[in-house]
Design a protein around this motif. Structure first.
Motif, PDB file in Angstrom:
ATOM      1  N   ARG A  84     -37.393   6.250  -1.014  1.00 39.70           N
ATOM      2  CA  ARG A  84     -36.273   6.713  -0.179  1.00 39.70           C
ATOM      3  C   ARG A  84     -35.207   5.627  -0.019  1.00 39.70           C
ATOM      4  O   ARG A  84     -34.018   5.868  -0.239  1.00 39.70           O
ATOM      5  CB  ARG A  84     -36.802   7.123   1.197  1.00 39.70           C
ATOM      6  CG  ARG A  84     -35.742   7.603   2.165  1.00 39.70           C
ATOM      7  CD  ARG A  84     -36.252   7.676   3.593  1.00 39.70           C
ATOM      8  NE  ARG A  84     -36.565   6.335   4.083  1.00 39.70           N
ATOM      9  CZ  ARG A  84     -37.710   5.986   4.650  1.00 39.70           C
ATOM     10  NH1 ARG A  84     -38.672   6.857   4.826  1.00 39.70           N
ATOM     11  NH2 ARG A  84     -37.905   4.747   5.064  1.00 39.70           N
ATOM     12  N   SER A 117     -33.464   4.622  -3.398  1.00 37.88           N
ATOM     13  CA  SER A 117     -32.604   5.720  -3.848  1.00 37.88           C
ATOM     14  C   SER A 117     -31.302   5.714  -3.069  1.00 37.88           C
ATOM     15  O   SER A 117     -30.215   5.868  -3.644  1.00 37.88           O
ATOM     16  CB  SER A 117     -33.304   7.068  -3.662  1.00 37.88           C
ATOM     17  OG  SER A 117     -34.426   7.167  -4.501  1.00 37.88           O
ATOM     18  N   THR A 154     -30.774   9.949  -6.969  1.00 38.82           N
ATOM     19  CA  THR A 154     -31.862  10.786  -6.458  1.00 38.82           C
ATOM     20  C   THR A 154     -33.191  10.066  -6.710  1.00 38.82           C
ATOM     21  O   THR A 154     -33.283   9.190  -7.595  1.00 38.82           O
ATOM     22  CB  THR A 154     -31.903  12.149  -7.171  1.00 38.82           C
ATOM     23  OG1 THR A 154     -32.245  11.941  -8.546  1.00 38.82           O
ATOM     24  CG2 THR A 154     -30.572  12.880  -7.050  1.00 38.82           C
ATOM     25  N   PRO A 155     -34.221  10.435  -5.972  1.00 37.64           N
ATOM     26  CA  PRO A 155     -35.544   9.849  -6.232  1.00 37.64           C
ATOM     27  C   PRO A 155     -36.000  10.067  -7.679  1.00 37.64           C
ATOM     28  O   PRO A 155     -36.608   9.182  -8.279  1.00 37.64           O
ATOM     29  CB  PRO A 155     -36.452  10.574  -5.239  1.00 37.64           C
ATOM     30  CG  PRO A 155     -35.547  10.919  -4.106  1.00 37.64           C
ATOM     31  CD  PRO A 155     -34.230  11.259  -4.760  1.00 37.64           C
ATOM     32  N   GLN A 202     -34.050  10.291 -10.343  1.00 37.58           N
ATOM     33  CA  GLN A 202     -33.306   9.359 -11.197  1.00 37.58           C
ATOM     34  C   GLN A 202     -33.882   7.949 -11.091  1.00 37.58           C
ATOM     35  O   GLN A 202     -33.982   7.235 -12.090  1.00 37.58           O
ATOM     36  CB  GLN A 202     -31.822   9.349 -10.809  1.00 37.58           C
ATOM     37  CG  GLN A 202     -31.083  10.618 -11.161  1.00 37.58           C
ATOM     38  CD  GLN A 202     -29.690  10.656 -10.559  1.00 37.58           C
ATOM     39  OE1 GLN A 202     -29.495  10.337  -9.387  1.00 37.58           O
ATOM     40  NE2 GLN A 202     -28.712  11.046 -11.370  1.00 37.58           N
ATOM     41  N   LEU A 203     -34.263   7.564  -9.882  1.00 39.69           N
ATOM     42  CA  LEU A 203     -34.849   6.240  -9.678  1.00 39.69           C
ATOM     43  C   LEU A 203     -36.182   6.123 -10.414  1.00 39.69           C
ATOM     44  O   LEU A 203     -36.434   5.124 -11.095  1.00 39.69           O
ATOM     45  CB  LEU A 203     -35.036   5.969  -8.185  1.00 39.69           C
ATOM     46  CG  LEU A 203     -35.599   4.603  -7.830  1.00 39.69           C
ATOM     47  CD1 LEU A 203     -34.679   3.487  -8.307  1.00 39.69           C
ATOM     48  CD2 LEU A 203     -35.838   4.497  -6.337  1.00 39.69           C
TER      49      LEU A 203
END
Length: 59
Positions: free
Chosen positions: A25, A28, A34-35, A37-38
């Motif tokens: 969280r 990101s 977004t999570p 993408q991370l």
């Protein structure tokens, strides 16, 4: 290495652990992704925060 939550400080600030909800969280939010993408970036370049940020900015 897992975070030692009994020791406050920056020992793990150079690494991103996407298996910890709060890190997923917070990172990101910091990197404005977004999570998902991370997680993909960590999978591509590893857990080094600097490498992940460079990877994300390069896209």
């Amino acid at each position: 290495m897992a975070d030692d939550k009994s020791k406050p400080g920056g020992q793990d600030r150079t690494r991103i652990n996407v298996n910890e909800d709060y890190e997923l969280r917070d990172w990101s939010k910091k990197l404005k992704v977004t999570p998902e993408q991370l997680k993909a970036a960590v999978k591509a370049v590893g857990t080094n925060a600097e490498a992940v940020e460079k990877h994300l900015k390069g896209k």
